[in-house]
Design an enzyme around this catalytic site. Structure first.
Site, PDB file in Angstrom:
ATOM      1  CB  SER A 241      80.693  65.872  88.370  1.00 32.50           C
ATOM      2  OG  SER A 241      81.716  64.894  88.385  1.00 32.50           O
ATOM      3  NE  ARG A 242      87.073  63.209  90.504  1.00 34.89           N
ATOM      4  CZ  ARG A 242      87.856  63.246  89.439  1.00 34.89           C
ATOM      5  NH1 ARG A 242      88.488  64.355  89.106  1.00 34.89           N
ATOM      6  NH2 ARG A 242      88.043  62.173  88.721  1.00 34.89           N
ATOM      7  CE1 TYR A 362      79.379  59.500  95.384  1.00 34.38           C
ATOM      8  CE2 TYR A 362      77.626  58.071  94.656  1.00 34.38           C
ATOM      9  CZ  TYR A 362      78.048  59.187  95.322  1.00 34.38           C
ATOM     10  OH  TYR A 362      77.126  59.987  95.924  1.00 34.38           O
ATOM     11  CD  GLU A 363      80.535  62.048  90.287  1.00 32.11           C
ATOM     12  OE1 GLU A 363      79.335  62.110  90.533  1.00 32.11           O
ATOM     13  OE2 GLU A 363      81.187  62.984  89.834  1.00 32.11           O
ATOM     14  N   GLY A 364      85.484  58.510  91.196  1.00 28.98           N
ATOM     15  CA  GLY A 364      86.930  58.507  91.423  1.00 28.98           C
ATOM     16  C   GLY A 364      87.215  58.248  92.883  1.00 28.98           C
TER      17      GLY A 364
END
Lengths: 382, 259
Positions: A241-242, A362-364
């Site tokens: 997803s990243r 977000y997302e890490g």
């Protein structure tokens, strides 16, 4: 630059571009102002078949890869990162089922996701589990033919708006991360409710909400993958997803650059359009270099991920860091080029600058991404 | 429900120029688009089909390149596209166009509902829709802003007026021309675009539709364009203020000054 897209890829880009120009840009300021979830736009996106890009053909999708998702998200983000995030979150929410779900689960959920009639959300983050995802405290206990979930998820994108939630919970708390499993919880399940709705700095049209699981009982077959493999599936999900988040950075930065150049050509100071001044020209040139370099890296990473699904972490993290740090810099510079006007809500660049910040978080966070890259380098050179 | 949508390929209004020598529309290098009102007619037809089932056919009279708007219509949800094309149709005015479309529609079979845009943005006449209905001897309503109710044998619509709207109920078959307020046209879907790419566009010539050669194209057109020109820029505008009496006095004084 010409990236030599296939006819099908160009079709995806054109479709997303039409959605952005016709449906998103005219209303983005209002959605931002009112903190309003873009339900109608997501329905338009569904009608245009864009939700089907990431679903395999056997489940009613187009079977596109990471590259195709990235191309669509970039265009949507050119219009509004809040809307694009809502779209992206549905993909993120269903990836665990795609990666580790049973055929029955795929049959049950993927056709609706592809049609855009149901949206998904990903429930990982908790008050004490952000960058350190192994700190989760939500638990799942098997009771006869049902799992009983207890815990609270925080800052869940599409919370309260999605119908399908993938929830990470500990099935064996003594094993820490190795005791985590993933479950599908559906809107309306007994014991499942929504808590606080967040008021955010940017991406205000996206819904960010608490999920409350209080003796939430779900059928046994909602476990995704094997018990105890949840954390591995989460890592794989985020790897895929990243690049999507990276592409939001590219679309956003491109939009900011477009606004800055158009303004610089129109704004006259000292008898000349300000684009005639080298100080402004060089800023615009640096912005354009950064956007194109970011785009090339994101596309390359997405193609690498499609070709090498077992070796994707470093490419995924590298493009996320570069593109989102770049988006923060370019949107900030766009506000600078527009000067006082850029700081005002009448012009779109102040929203772009506010929207950019979350991409680094977000997302890490980008710090966690650098950890991933560092660890991979350590392995490669050992 | 058999639905027919009449569409037209027009020059993109953002890009319209007149050739200063011939005083005709300069079409070279100007993008062509589907007439914006027709997009709304198509969306309404697709929405009615989604509600009641059936088939949406789109038809256009134009040169071979007008096939592009038919494919665009299929991408936006139409089931089939029909291109009515023949050199003999060239130069048709609204009278001859309505005649030609009527013959073409009859050649395609019976339709329950025909939808057109209110007008085309190049000619701005708003005559072809009503003309077609008269030729086909079916009832029609222009400037429809909303479909209130539709069944297999009747339709109830709102006709936009200057000061509100009329509610009109009419039996089917019928023809409607629509305004932009009626709906928000959808963006062409990926599946639609793929279908449009592969679709076979049916072609109908003057002979295919059984048209009388004297009634089509330039020959069949009672109106002929004598000259096209860019209007000169308007003179100054003046706004009168005050009550009606004062405004009339100001106007009369102004007119006297110019006599």
């Amino acid at each position: 630059m010409d990236y030599f897209f296939t006819e099908h890829q160009q079709m995806i880009i054109d479709t997303a571009r039409e959605i952005t120009n016709e449906k998103i840009i005219p209303v983005r300021a209002e959605l931002d102002e009112k903190n309003e979830f873009p339900k109608e736009i997501l329905q338009d996106i569904a009608k245009a078949d864009l939700f089907s890009i990431f679903v395999p053909e056997e489940y009613g999708g187009f079977g596109g890869g990471c590259y195709e998702i990235v191309l669509a998200m970039e265009e949507l983000a050119r219009g509004c990162v809040g809307v694009a995030t809502s779209f992206a979150a549905s993909a993120l929410g269903i990836f665990p089922v795609l990666i580790a779900g049973s055929d029955e689960q795929k049959q049950k959920y993927l056709p609706d996701i592809a049609a855009g009639t149901r949206w998904a959300a990903f429930g990982l983050t908790e008050a004490n589990a952000g960058s350190d995802a192994s700190g989760i405290q939500t638990t799942a206990v098997l009771d006869g033919d049902e799992w009983v979930l207890n815990g609270t998820k925080q800052w869940i994108t599409n919370g309260g708006e999605a119908q399908i939630y993938t929830i990470i919970a500990l099935t064996d708390p003594s094993k820490g991360a190795r005791g985590a499993s993933i479950f599908v919880v559906e809107d309306g399940d007994p014991g499942f409710s929504y808590g606080k709705k967040e008021d955010k700095m940017g991406i205000r049209s996206s819904a960010t909400r608490e999920l409350i699981l209080k003796d939430c009982r779900i059928p046994k077959d909602r476990l995704v993958g094997k018990r105890g493999t949840g954390f591995i599936t989460v890592m794989k999900t985020l790897d895929v997803s990243r690049p999507g988040i990276a592409s939001l950075g590219i679309g956003l930065a491109q939009a900011a650059l477009d606004e800055a150049v158009v303004y610089a050509k129109q704004r006259v100071q000292f008898g000349k359009p300000i684009i005639a001044f080298q100080a402004v020209q060089h800023m615009l040139a640096d912005m354009a270099i950064q956007v194109e370099a970011g785009r090339a890296l994101v596309y390359a990473a997405a193609r690498h991920i499609d070709a090498h699904p077992k070796n994707m972490s470093k490419a995924s993290s590298m493009c996320k860091v570069f593109a989102t740090d770049m988006a923060m810099k370019v949107t900030t510079d766009a506000v600078q080029v527009l000067g006082g006007y850029g700081y005002m809500k009448e012009y779109p660049v102040e929203k772009m600058m506010r929207d950019a910040k979350i991409l680094q978080i977000y997302e890490g966070t980008n710090q966690i991404q650098r950890n991933v890259i560092g660890q991979e380098l350590n392995k490669e050179y050992s | 429900m058999k639905l027919l949508v009449c569409i037209k390929q027009v020059p993109d209004a953002k890009d319209v120029r007149l050739d200063p020598v011939t005083n005709t529309l300069a079409r070279e290098g100007v993008d062509s688009i589907m007439n914006p009102y027709d997009r709304h007619a198509l969306e309404e037809a697709v929405a009615i089909r989604e509600q009641l089932g059936g088939m949406v056919s789109v038809i256009t009279m134009g040169p071979p390149q007008a096939e592009a708007v038919l494919r665009e219509a299929i991408a936006c949800g139409a089931d089939e596209g029909v291109l009515v094309s023949d050199r003999a149709f060239a130069g048709a005015d609204t009278w001859a166009t309505a005649y030609t479309l009527a013959f073409a529609a009859q050649a395609l079979g019976a339709f329950d509902l025909i939808l057109c845009g209110k007008q085309a943005i190049d000619g701005d006449t708003a005559q072809v829709g009503p003309g077609l209905a008269c030729r086909l001897q079916i009832p029609y309503v222009t400037c429809v802003q909303k479909t209130r109710h539709v069944s297999r044998d009747a339709i109830e619509v709102e006709r936009m007026m200057d000061d509100g709207y009329d509610v009109v109920r009419l039996p089917l078959p019928a023809l409607l021309t629509v305004v932009k307020d009626i709906n928000e046209p959808r963006v062409a879907s990926l599946k639609g675009k793929m279908k449009a790419k592969k679709a076979t566009i049916r072609q109908l010539s003057a002979a295919d539709i059984g048209a009388d050669p004297l009634c089509i194209g330039l020959t069949g057109s009672p109106t002929q364009v004598v000259r096209v020109f860019s209007p000169e820029a308007r003179g100054d505008r003046m706004m009168f203020s005050g009550n009606v009496q004062q405004q009339v006095e100001q106007l009369v004084a102004c007119l006297k000054n110019h006599l």
